[in-house]
Write a protein that holds these residues in place. Structure first.
Motif, mmCIF file in Angstrom:
data_model
loop_
_atom_site.group_PDB
_atom_site.id
_atom_site.type_symbol
_atom_site.label_atom_id
_atom_site.label_comp_id
_atom_site.label_asym_id
_atom_site.label_seq_id
_atom_site.Cartn_x
_atom_site.Cartn_y
_atom_site.Cartn_z
ATOM 1 N N ARG A 192 0.880 -1.169 -0.057
ATOM 2 C CA ARG A 192 0.030 -0.019 -0.039
ATOM 3 C C ARG A 192 0.808 1.075 0.107
ATOM 4 O O ARG A 192 0.516 2.266 -0.831
ATOM 5 C CB ARG A 192 -0.880 0.158 1.224
ATOM 6 N N PHE A 193 2.065 1.258 0.874
ATOM 7 C CA PHE A 193 2.977 2.317 0.919
ATOM 8 C C PHE A 193 3.566 2.415 -0.713
ATOM 9 O O PHE A 193 3.743 3.683 -0.841
ATOM 10 C CB PHE A 193 3.858 2.177 2.265
ATOM 11 N N PHE A 194 4.066 1.537 -1.008
ATOM 12 C CA PHE A 194 4.671 1.363 -2.379
ATOM 13 C C PHE A 194 3.818 1.962 -3.404
ATOM 14 O O PHE A 194 4.327 2.816 -4.310
ATOM 15 C CB PHE A 194 5.118 -0.168 -2.608
ATOM 16 N N GLU A 195 2.598 1.635 -3.436
ATOM 17 C CA GLU A 195 1.790 2.132 -4.505
ATOM 18 C C GLU A 195 1.828 3.459 -4.451
ATOM 19 O O GLU A 195 1.922 4.254 -5.552
ATOM 20 C CB GLU A 195 0.378 1.646 -4.493
ATOM 21 N N ALA A 196 1.558 4.249 -3.150
ATOM 22 C CA ALA A 196 1.230 5.609 -3.266
ATOM 23 C C ALA A 196 2.887 6.342 -3.552
ATOM 24 O O ALA A 196 2.747 7.055 -4.140
ATOM 25 C CB ALA A 196 0.932 5.807 -1.693
ATOM 26 N N ALA A 197 3.910 5.822 -3.103
ATOM 27 C CA ALA A 197 5.348 6.250 -3.213
ATOM 28 C C ALA A 197 5.737 6.314 -4.521
ATOM 29 O O ALA A 197 5.958 7.231 -4.984
ATOM 30 C CB ALA A 197 6.214 5.495 -2.297
ATOM 31 N N ALA A 198 5.173 5.237 -5.372
ATOM 32 C CA ALA A 198 5.573 4.752 -6.812
ATOM 33 C C ALA A 198 4.791 5.842 -7.579
ATOM 34 O O ALA A 198 5.069 6.488 -8.529
ATOM 35 C CB ALA A 198 5.271 3.367 -7.235
ATOM 36 N N ARG A 199 3.360 6.126 -7.371
ATOM 37 C CA ARG A 199 2.545 6.766 -8.066
ATOM 38 C C ARG A 199 2.742 8.169 -7.947
ATOM 39 O O ARG A 199 2.749 9.079 -8.883
ATOM 40 C CB ARG A 199 1.100 6.949 -7.624
ATOM 41 N N HIS A 200 3.220 8.731 -6.677
ATOM 42 C CA HIS A 200 3.761 10.181 -6.498
ATOM 43 C C HIS A 200 5.239 10.316 -6.842
ATOM 44 O O HIS A 200 5.482 11.489 -7.099
ATOM 45 C CB HIS A 200 3.514 10.583 -5.100
ATOM 46 N N GLU A 201 6.188 9.081 -7.129
ATOM 47 C CA GLU A 201 7.561 9.428 -6.992
ATOM 48 C C GLU A 201 7.995 10.418 -6.086
ATOM 49 O O GLU A 201 8.881 11.309 -6.195
ATOM 50 C CB GLU A 201 8.086 9.510 -8.351
#
Length: 113
Positions: A29-38
């Motif tokens: 879940r954290f990865f998805e947000a971090a990746a989406r926002h970079e």
């Protein structure tokens, strides 16, 4: 050659488990947000945690996978090639989970089976 996994879950939660090969789901879940926002900072804002908490979970996930997912620069992160491929797969999976959950929560509750 046979690989032997020695993992004490309470001491090493990031250790790959051959019986249950899923990474910590909170990290996804954290990865998805971090990746989406970079951006760890923008992901942290969205998730209402600190940027350090996001960075910690990204390190945990990267240790679990055995490879970096981000190129880290001074005060910025960018997905690397492996991270981009992983993000596309995780994004589809999380979207499917969201759709399935919404479908079953819209008055079609699963019966206790």
């Amino acid at each position: 050659m046979t690989k032997i996994y020695l993992c004490i879950v309470s001491l090493r939660p990031d250790c790959p488990d051959p019986v249950n090969p899923l990474p910590p789901l909170e990290c996804l879940r954290f990865f998805e947000a971090a990746a989406r926002h970079e951006s760890f900072a923008r992901a942290a804002e969205e998730l209402r945690v600190t940027p350090a908490a996001v960075a910690h979970r990204m390190r945990t996930l990267e240790r679990y996978l055995g490879a970096p997912l981000f190129s880290r620069r001074q005060r910025s992160v960018r997905l690397n090639r492996r991270g981009r491929a992983y993000y596309e797969a995780i994004r589809r999976i999380l979207r499917d989970i969201h759709r399935t959950t919404r479908h079953h929560a819209d008055g079609r509750r699963l019966r206790g089976r």
